[in-house]
Design a protein around this motif. Structure first.
Motif, PDB file in Angstrom:
ATOM      1  N   PHE A 148     -50.024   7.978  12.226  1.00  0.00           N
ATOM      2  CA  PHE A 148     -50.043   7.832  13.680  1.00  0.00           C
ATOM      3  C   PHE A 148     -51.007   8.829  14.292  1.00  0.00           C
ATOM      4  O   PHE A 148     -51.107   9.972  13.851  1.00  0.00           O
ATOM      5  N   SER A 149     -51.726   8.378  15.312  1.00  0.00           N
ATOM      6  CA  SER A 149     -52.576   9.271  16.091  1.00  0.00           C
ATOM      7  C   SER A 149     -52.329   8.955  17.560  1.00  0.00           C
ATOM      8  O   SER A 149     -52.336   7.790  17.950  1.00  0.00           O
ATOM      9  N   GLY A 150     -52.048   9.973  18.359  1.00  0.00           N
ATOM     10  CA  GLY A 150     -51.707   9.745  19.763  1.00  0.00           C
ATOM     11  C   GLY A 150     -50.532  10.615  20.149  1.00  0.00           C
ATOM     12  O   GLY A 150     -50.378  11.724  19.631  1.00  0.00           O
ATOM     13  N   GLU A 151     -49.689  10.121  21.060  1.00  0.00           N
ATOM     14  CA  GLU A 151     -48.572  10.907  21.577  1.00  0.00           C
ATOM     15  C   GLU A 151     -47.247  10.184  21.342  1.00  0.00           C
ATOM     16  O   GLU A 151     -47.161   8.973  21.515  1.00  0.00           O
ATOM     17  N   LEU A 152     -46.251  10.960  20.944  1.00  0.00           N
ATOM     18  CA  LEU A 152     -44.889  10.438  20.751  1.00  0.00           C
ATOM     19  C   LEU A 152     -43.911  11.264  21.566  1.00  0.00           C
ATOM     20  O   LEU A 152     -44.061  12.483  21.668  1.00  0.00           O
ATOM     21  N   ALA A 153     -42.888  10.599  22.114  1.00  0.00           N
ATOM     22  CA  ALA A 153     -41.891  11.303  22.929  1.00  0.00           C
ATOM     23  C   ALA A 153     -40.567  10.559  22.888  1.00  0.00           C
ATOM     24  O   ALA A 153     -40.488   9.407  22.461  1.00  0.00           O
ATOM     25  N   GLU A 154     -39.536  11.243  23.361  1.00  0.00           N
ATOM     26  CA  GLU A 154     -38.210  10.653  23.567  1.00  0.00           C
ATOM     27  C   GLU A 154     -37.692   9.891  22.348  1.00  0.00           C
ATOM     28  O   GLU A 154     -37.292   8.738  22.438  1.00  0.00           O
ATOM     29  N   VAL A 155     -37.713  10.593  21.215  1.00  0.00           N
ATOM     30  CA  VAL A 155     -37.236  10.008  19.960  1.00  0.00           C
ATOM     31  C   VAL A 155     -35.716  10.208  19.848  1.00  0.00           C
ATOM     32  O   VAL A 155     -35.221  11.322  20.021  1.00  0.00           O
ATOM     33  N   TYR A 156     -35.007   9.121  19.589  1.00  0.00           N
ATOM     34  CA  TYR A 156     -33.552   9.162  19.439  1.00  0.00           C
ATOM     35  C   TYR A 156     -33.124   8.300  18.248  1.00  0.00           C
ATOM     36  O   TYR A 156     -33.739   7.267  17.970  1.00  0.00           O
ATOM     37  N   LEU A 157     -32.049   8.722  17.591  1.00  0.00           N
ATOM     38  CA  LEU A 157     -31.387   7.884  16.589  1.00  0.00           C
ATOM     39  C   LEU A 157     -29.883   7.962  16.817  1.00  0.00           C
ATOM     40  O   LEU A 157     -29.326   9.060  16.892  1.00  0.00           O
TER      41      LEU A 157
END
Length: 202
Positions: A148-157
């Motif tokens: 992955f290249s870019g931005e990730l946010a608000e990860v939930y499981l």
């Protein structure tokens, strides 16, 4: 607490990733995974990878091309065809329940037609959970061209299937039930070139 922050994966392709630590006591009969991503990648890339020693694609949220998402459970997958993004944040939630094998996929607060896979399966518990790479072995075996290249946010499981109301709440960043992995209390470790930055826009 990563409220209003993001992980920036700066390079393309990349060997960087983020390891997430979850408190899982028993195997999963149900789960929901949600996250936001922001990228201009058109090649295949992994968003969320949960591997056990027995199965490298125990849970995998993967985007093979701009018009498609794949949800893997126990090495099998279903495909959800989506409109190509317009260079904006995309919020996805995927849930699965063992009893029926029903997989739900939500994009930007809207449900897609449900699909079925791996009825009666149980997701293993001793997991390596990574953002930014797709595991072909437990905790490793990366192909940089799936990175992955870019931005990730608000990860939930969650270890439950969320109700439609909660799926919409996740999209709107509203109050959510306690999660196994929660963005506001994330235990994580950055490996390589990933930077935590404030989110640029709402």
């Amino acid at each position: 607490d990563l409220y209003r922050k993001v992980f920036v994966f700066r390079k393309d392709p990349s060997d960087a990733y983020v390891v997430l630590r979850a408190k899982l006591e028993q195997p999963l009969q149900n789960f929901t995974v949600c996250l936001r991503s922001y990228t201009d990648l058109t090649r295949p890339h992994s968003l969320f990878s949960y591997a056990t020693k027995a199965q490298d694609n125990e849970i995998l949220l993967f985007k093979p091309k701009p018009s498609e998402y794949r949800l893997y459970v126990g090495g099998k997958f279903v495909t959800f065809r989506v409109p190509e993004g317009h260079g904006d944040w995309e919020h996805v939630c995927a849930s699965w329940e063992s009893a029926t094998g029903i997989a739900e996929f939500w994009l930007n607060g809207k449900p897609w037609p449900r699909k079925g896979l791996q009825r009666g399966y149980t997701v293993g518990v001793e997991a390596a959970i990574l953002l930014g790479q797709e595991q072909d072995a437990f905790g490793g075996g990366f192909d940089v061209y799936n990175s992955f290249s870019g931005e990730l946010a608000e990860v939930y499981l969650w270890d439950v299937g969320l109700s439609p109301d909660k799926m919409r709440a996740a999209y709107q960043s509203l109050y959510l039930p306690p999660a196994v992995l929660a963005w506001k209390s994330l235990i994580y470790e950055v490996k390589g070139d990933v930077v935590v930055k404030p989110r640029l826009r709402k």
